[in-house]
Write a protein that holds these residues in place. Structure first.
Motif, mmCIF file in Angstrom:
data_model
loop_
_atom_site.group_PDB
_atom_site.id
_atom_site.type_symbol
_atom_site.label_atom_id
_atom_site.label_comp_id
_atom_site.label_asym_id
_atom_site.label_seq_id
_atom_site.Cartn_x
_atom_site.Cartn_y
_atom_site.Cartn_z
ATOM 1 N N PRO A 1 -46.660 53.963 -40.716
ATOM 2 C CA PRO A 1 -45.272 54.220 -40.310
ATOM 3 C C PRO A 1 -44.282 53.257 -40.960
ATOM 4 N N PHE A 2 -44.727 52.032 -41.190
ATOM 5 C CA PHE A 2 -43.865 51.055 -41.850
ATOM 6 C C PHE A 2 -43.563 51.496 -43.285
ATOM 7 N N ALA A 3 -44.564 51.977 -43.993
ATOM 8 C CA ALA A 3 -44.353 52.471 -45.353
ATOM 9 C C ALA A 3 -43.431 53.689 -45.364
ATOM 10 N N ALA A 4 -43.610 54.572 -44.398
ATOM 11 C CA ALA A 4 -42.736 55.748 -44.307
ATOM 12 C C ALA A 4 -41.290 55.323 -44.070
ATOM 13 N N TRP A 5 -41.097 54.346 -43.200
ATOM 14 C CA TRP A 5 -39.748 53.839 -42.933
ATOM 15 C C TRP A 5 -39.138 53.244 -44.198
ATOM 16 N N LEU A 6 -39.945 52.484 -44.956
ATOM 17 C CA LEU A 6 -39.450 51.897 -46.198
ATOM 18 C C LEU A 6 -39.013 52.975 -47.184
ATOM 19 N N ALA B 1 -41.091 48.213 -52.249
ATOM 20 C CA ALA B 1 -41.767 47.647 -51.082
ATOM 21 C C ALA B 1 -42.782 48.639 -50.518
ATOM 22 N N ALA B 2 -42.415 49.923 -50.463
ATOM 23 C CA ALA B 2 -43.339 50.946 -49.969
ATOM 24 C C ALA B 2 -44.549 51.053 -50.885
ATOM 25 N N LEU B 3 -44.327 50.980 -52.183
ATOM 26 C CA LEU B 3 -45.434 51.019 -53.134
ATOM 27 C C LEU B 3 -46.381 49.843 -52.918
ATOM 28 N N ILE C 1 -46.876 48.235 -50.116
ATOM 29 C CA ILE C 1 -47.603 48.486 -48.870
ATOM 30 C C ILE C 1 -48.737 49.476 -49.117
ATOM 31 N N PHE C 2 -48.458 50.551 -49.851
ATOM 32 C CA PHE C 2 -49.500 51.526 -50.162
ATOM 33 C C PHE C 2 -50.610 50.917 -51.011
ATOM 34 N N ALA C 3 -50.253 50.068 -51.967
ATOM 35 C CA ALA C 3 -51.261 49.409 -52.803
ATOM 36 C C ALA C 3 -52.136 48.488 -51.959
ATOM 37 N N ALA C 4 -51.519 47.734 -51.071
ATOM 38 C CA ALA C 4 -52.280 46.850 -50.187
ATOM 39 C C ALA C 4 -53.181 47.670 -49.257
ATOM 40 N N ALA C 5 -52.672 48.787 -48.777
ATOM 41 C CA ALA C 5 -53.470 49.647 -47.903
ATOM 42 C C ALA C 5 -54.668 50.219 -48.663
ATOM 43 N N GLY C 6 -54.455 50.608 -49.897
ATOM 44 C CA GLY C 6 -55.560 51.114 -50.712
ATOM 45 C C GLY C 6 -56.623 50.054 -50.951
ATOM 46 N N ALA C 7 -56.179 48.845 -51.248
ATOM 47 C CA ALA C 7 -57.127 47.744 -51.448
ATOM 48 C C ALA C 7 -57.865 47.423 -50.154
ATOM 49 N N SER C 8 -57.159 47.484 -49.037
ATOM 50 C CA SER C 8 -57.799 47.174 -47.757
ATOM 51 C C SER C 8 -58.839 48.225 -47.385
ATOM 52 N N TRP D 1 -64.619 56.231 -36.786
ATOM 53 C CA TRP D 1 -63.524 57.093 -36.335
ATOM 54 C C TRP D 1 -62.181 56.568 -36.845
ATOM 55 N N LEU D 2 -61.992 55.246 -36.781
ATOM 56 C CA LEU D 2 -60.707 54.635 -37.114
ATOM 57 C C LEU D 2 -60.378 54.707 -38.606
ATOM 58 N N ASP D 3 -61.349 54.435 -39.450
ATOM 59 C CA ASP D 3 -61.108 54.377 -40.897
ATOM 60 C C ASP D 3 -60.560 55.692 -41.450
ATOM 61 N N PRO D 4 -61.175 56.848 -41.171
ATOM 62 C CA PRO D 4 -60.604 58.083 -41.718
ATOM 63 C C PRO D 4 -59.248 58.437 -41.119
ATOM 64 N N ILE D 5 -59.022 58.062 -39.867
ATOM 65 C CA ILE D 5 -57.706 58.327 -39.258
ATOM 66 C C ILE D 5 -56.627 57.537 -40.012
ATOM 67 N N ALA D 6 -56.910 56.261 -40.300
ATOM 68 C CA ALA D 6 -55.959 55.449 -41.035
ATOM 69 C C ALA D 6 -55.710 56.015 -42.425
ATOM 70 N N ASP D 7 -56.776 56.473 -43.074
ATOM 71 C CA ASP D 7 -56.634 57.077 -44.404
ATOM 72 C C ASP D 7 -55.754 58.326 -44.352
ATOM 73 N N LYS D 8 -56.010 59.178 -43.389
ATOM 74 C CA LYS D 8 -55.245 60.424 -43.282
ATOM 75 C C LYS D 8 -53.774 60.154 -42.966
ATOM 76 N N LEU D 9 -53.528 59.178 -42.117
ATOM 77 C CA LEU D 9 -52.137 58.875 -41.766
ATOM 78 C C LEU D 9 -51.367 58.354 -42.983
ATOM 79 N N LEU D 10 -52.028 57.635 -43.850
ATOM 80 C CA LEU D 10 -51.355 57.155 -45.064
ATOM 81 C C LEU D 10 -51.055 58.296 -46.037
ATOM 82 N N MET D 11 -51.804 59.358 -45.956
ATOM 83 C CA MET D 11 -51.550 60.503 -46.826
ATOM 84 C C MET D 11 -50.262 61.167 -46.411
#
Length: 72
Positions: free
Chosen positions: A18-23, A31-33, A35-42, A62-72
């Protein structure tokens, strides 16, 4: 501590979406890029830690794929 690290990293990635979406909506594209790069590395990092030290969990599975999908 290492037992919970992959889930903590996934949870932070979930919160980053949500923070990346807000950015993006505010026009802070660089800044959004970052955040997305850091999320990909994480994503790779939490998977590596979980497999390397064998600290997988049902919650993390359960958590990992949910986080991945939300970033999409």
């Amino acid at each position: 501590m290492i037992r919970h690290l992959p889930n903590l990293i996934s949870a932070l990635r979930l919160l980053a979406a949500p923070f990346a979406a807000w950015l993006i909506l505010e026009g802070h594209d660089i800044a959004a890029l970052l955040i997305f790069a850091a999320a990909g590395a994480s994503d790779g990092l939490d998977g590596f830690i979980a497999r390397r030290w064998g600290v997988t969990s049902a919650f993390g599975a359960w958590l990992d794929p949910i986080a991945d999908k939300l970033l999409m």
